[in-house]
Design a protein around this motif. Structure first.
Motif, short mmCIF file in Angstrom:
data_model
loop_
_atom_site.label_atom_id
_atom_site.label_comp_id
_atom_site.label_asym_id
_atom_site.label_seq_id
_atom_site.Cartn_x
_atom_site.Cartn_y
_atom_site.Cartn_z
N ALA A 160 0.81 -1.21 0.00
CA ALA A 160 0.00 0.00 0.00
C ALA A 160 0.85 1.26 0.00
O ALA A 160 0.66 2.14 -0.82
CB ALA A 160 -0.94 0.00 1.19
N SER A 161 1.80 1.36 0.93
CA SER A 161 2.61 2.58 0.97
C SER A 161 3.59 2.63 -0.19
O SER A 161 3.82 3.68 -0.77
CB SER A 161 3.34 2.70 2.30
OG SER A 161 4.32 1.69 2.40
N GLY A 162 4.18 1.49 -0.56
CA GLY A 162 5.09 1.45 -1.69
C GLY A 162 4.37 1.75 -2.99
O GLY A 162 4.86 2.47 -3.84
N GLY A 163 3.17 1.18 -3.13
CA GLY A 163 2.37 1.44 -4.32
C GLY A 163 1.96 2.89 -4.40
O GLY A 163 1.91 3.49 -5.46
N THR A 222 -2.16 11.35 -17.25
CA THR A 222 -2.45 10.75 -15.95
C THR A 222 -3.36 9.54 -16.11
O THR A 222 -3.20 8.54 -15.41
CB THR A 222 -3.07 11.79 -15.00
OG1 THR A 222 -2.16 12.89 -14.89
CG2 THR A 222 -3.32 11.22 -13.62
N ARG A 223 -4.30 9.60 -17.04
CA ARG A 223 -5.16 8.44 -17.30
C ARG A 223 -4.34 7.26 -17.83
O ARG A 223 -4.56 6.12 -17.43
CB ARG A 223 -6.26 8.80 -18.30
CG ARG A 223 -7.34 9.69 -17.72
CD ARG A 223 -8.33 10.12 -18.79
NE ARG A 223 -9.03 9.00 -19.37
CZ ARG A 223 -10.26 8.64 -19.05
NH1 ARG A 223 -10.93 9.32 -18.14
NH2 ARG A 223 -10.83 7.60 -19.63
N LYS A 224 -3.41 7.56 -18.74
CA LYS A 224 -2.53 6.50 -19.26
C LYS A 224 -1.68 5.91 -18.13
O LYS A 224 -1.48 4.70 -18.06
CB LYS A 224 -1.62 7.03 -20.37
CG LYS A 224 -2.26 7.11 -21.70
CD LYS A 224 -2.53 5.72 -22.19
CE LYS A 224 -2.70 5.71 -23.68
NZ LYS A 224 -3.18 4.43 -24.16
N ALA A 225 -1.17 6.78 -17.27
CA ALA A 225 -0.36 6.30 -16.14
C ALA A 225 -1.21 5.43 -15.20
O ALA A 225 -0.74 4.41 -14.71
CB ALA A 225 0.23 7.49 -15.37
N ALA A 226 -2.46 5.82 -14.97
CA ALA A 226 -3.35 5.03 -14.11
C ALA A 226 -3.64 3.68 -14.74
O ALA A 226 -3.69 2.65 -14.05
CB ALA A 226 -4.65 5.79 -13.85
N ASP A 227 -3.81 3.66 -16.06
CA ASP A 227 -4.03 2.40 -16.76
C ASP A 227 -2.81 1.49 -16.63
O ASP A 227 -2.93 0.29 -16.34
CB ASP A 227 -4.34 2.68 -18.23
CG ASP A 227 -4.62 1.41 -19.01
OD1 ASP A 227 -5.52 0.65 -18.60
OD2 ASP A 227 -3.92 1.17 -20.02
N TYR A 228 -1.62 2.06 -16.81
CA TYR A 228 -0.38 1.28 -16.65
C TYR A 228 -0.27 0.76 -15.22
O TYR A 228 0.07 -0.41 -15.00
CB TYR A 228 0.83 2.15 -17.00
CG TYR A 228 2.14 1.47 -16.71
CD1 TYR A 228 2.64 0.50 -17.56
CD2 TYR A 228 2.87 1.77 -15.56
CE1 TYR A 228 3.83 -0.15 -17.29
CE2 TYR A 228 4.06 1.14 -15.27
CZ TYR A 228 4.54 0.18 -16.15
OH TYR A 228 5.71 -0.47 -15.86
N TYR A 229 -0.54 1.61 -14.24
CA TYR A 229 -0.48 1.21 -12.83
C TYR A 229 -1.45 0.06 -12.57
O TYR A 229 -1.10 -0.93 -11.93
CB TYR A 229 -0.81 2.41 -11.94
CG TYR A 229 -0.74 2.10 -10.47
CD1 TYR A 229 0.42 2.37 -9.75
CD2 TYR A 229 -1.82 1.56 -9.79
CE1 TYR A 229 0.49 2.09 -8.39
CE2 TYR A 229 -1.75 1.28 -8.44
CZ TYR A 229 -0.60 1.54 -7.75
OH TYR A 229 -0.53 1.27 -6.41
N ARG A 231 -2.73 -2.11 -14.70
CA ARG A 231 -2.28 -3.34 -15.36
C ARG A 231 -1.10 -3.95 -14.62
O ARG A 231 -0.95 -5.16 -14.56
CB ARG A 231 -1.92 -3.08 -16.81
CG ARG A 231 -3.14 -2.91 -17.70
CD ARG A 231 -2.82 -2.80 -19.18
NE ARG A 231 -2.30 -1.46 -19.49
CZ ARG A 231 -1.05 -1.20 -19.89
NH1 ARG A 231 -0.20 -2.18 -20.08
NH2 ARG A 231 -0.66 0.03 -20.14
N SER A 232 -0.25 -3.12 -14.04
CA SER A 232 0.94 -3.61 -13.34
C SER A 232 0.64 -4.19 -11.97
O SER A 232 1.29 -5.13 -11.54
CB SER A 232 1.96 -2.47 -13.18
OG SER A 232 2.38 -2.00 -14.42
N THR A 233 -0.32 -3.58 -11.27
CA THR A 233 -0.59 -3.99 -9.89
C THR A 233 -1.88 -4.78 -9.72
O THR A 233 -2.07 -5.41 -8.68
CB THR A 233 -0.68 -2.75 -8.97
OG1 THR A 233 -1.80 -1.95 -9.37
CG2 THR A 233 0.61 -1.95 -9.01
N GLY A 234 -2.77 -4.71 -10.70
CA GLY A 234 -4.04 -5.41 -10.60
C GLY A 234 -5.13 -4.60 -9.92
O GLY A 234 -6.23 -5.09 -9.70
#
Length: 106
Positions: free
Chosen positions: A2-5, A73-80, A82-85
């Motif tokens: 949580a904190s690292g993410g 920011t939307r693209k970054a959120a999508d990447y995040y 996909r990366s974290t679930g």
């Protein structure tokens, strides 16, 4: 995680927003020069800058940079996601369904 993410999301969204704003500003400056033959106003509040030129620059640059930052920011959120679930910590489902919205108090 949580904190690292959360730290990862903060860094990722900041980098995306700053990068998008820089690219948008560079594109705007080039487009303004091509369209007007002049450099864009460095400070639209300067009284030596024509009112309509200042208004046009402020509206154009504010809109373009805001949209670029939002898209990045939307693209970054999508990447995040996909990366974290899961979505980034500060993003929640927007719940824009008016029928499901709680009644407002008067």
């Amino acid at each position: 995680m949580a904190s690292g993410g959360s730290k990862f999301w903060t860094a990722l969204s900041l980098a995306a927003a700053l990068g998008a704003a820089a690219v948008a500003k560079k594109t705007l400056n080039t487009s303004w020069r091509a369209a007007t033959g002049k450099n864009p106003p460095a400070n639209p509040a300067d009284p030596d800058v024509g009112l309509w030129e200042a208004v046009a620059w402020a509206a154009l640059s504010g809109t373009a940079i805001g949209i670029a930052r939002m898209l990045a920011t939307r693209k970054a959120a999508d990447y995040y996601a996909r990366s974290t679930g899961h979505l980034p910590p500060d993003l929640r489902k927007d719940d824009q369904n008016a029928d499901a919205a709680p009644a407002t108090r008067s």
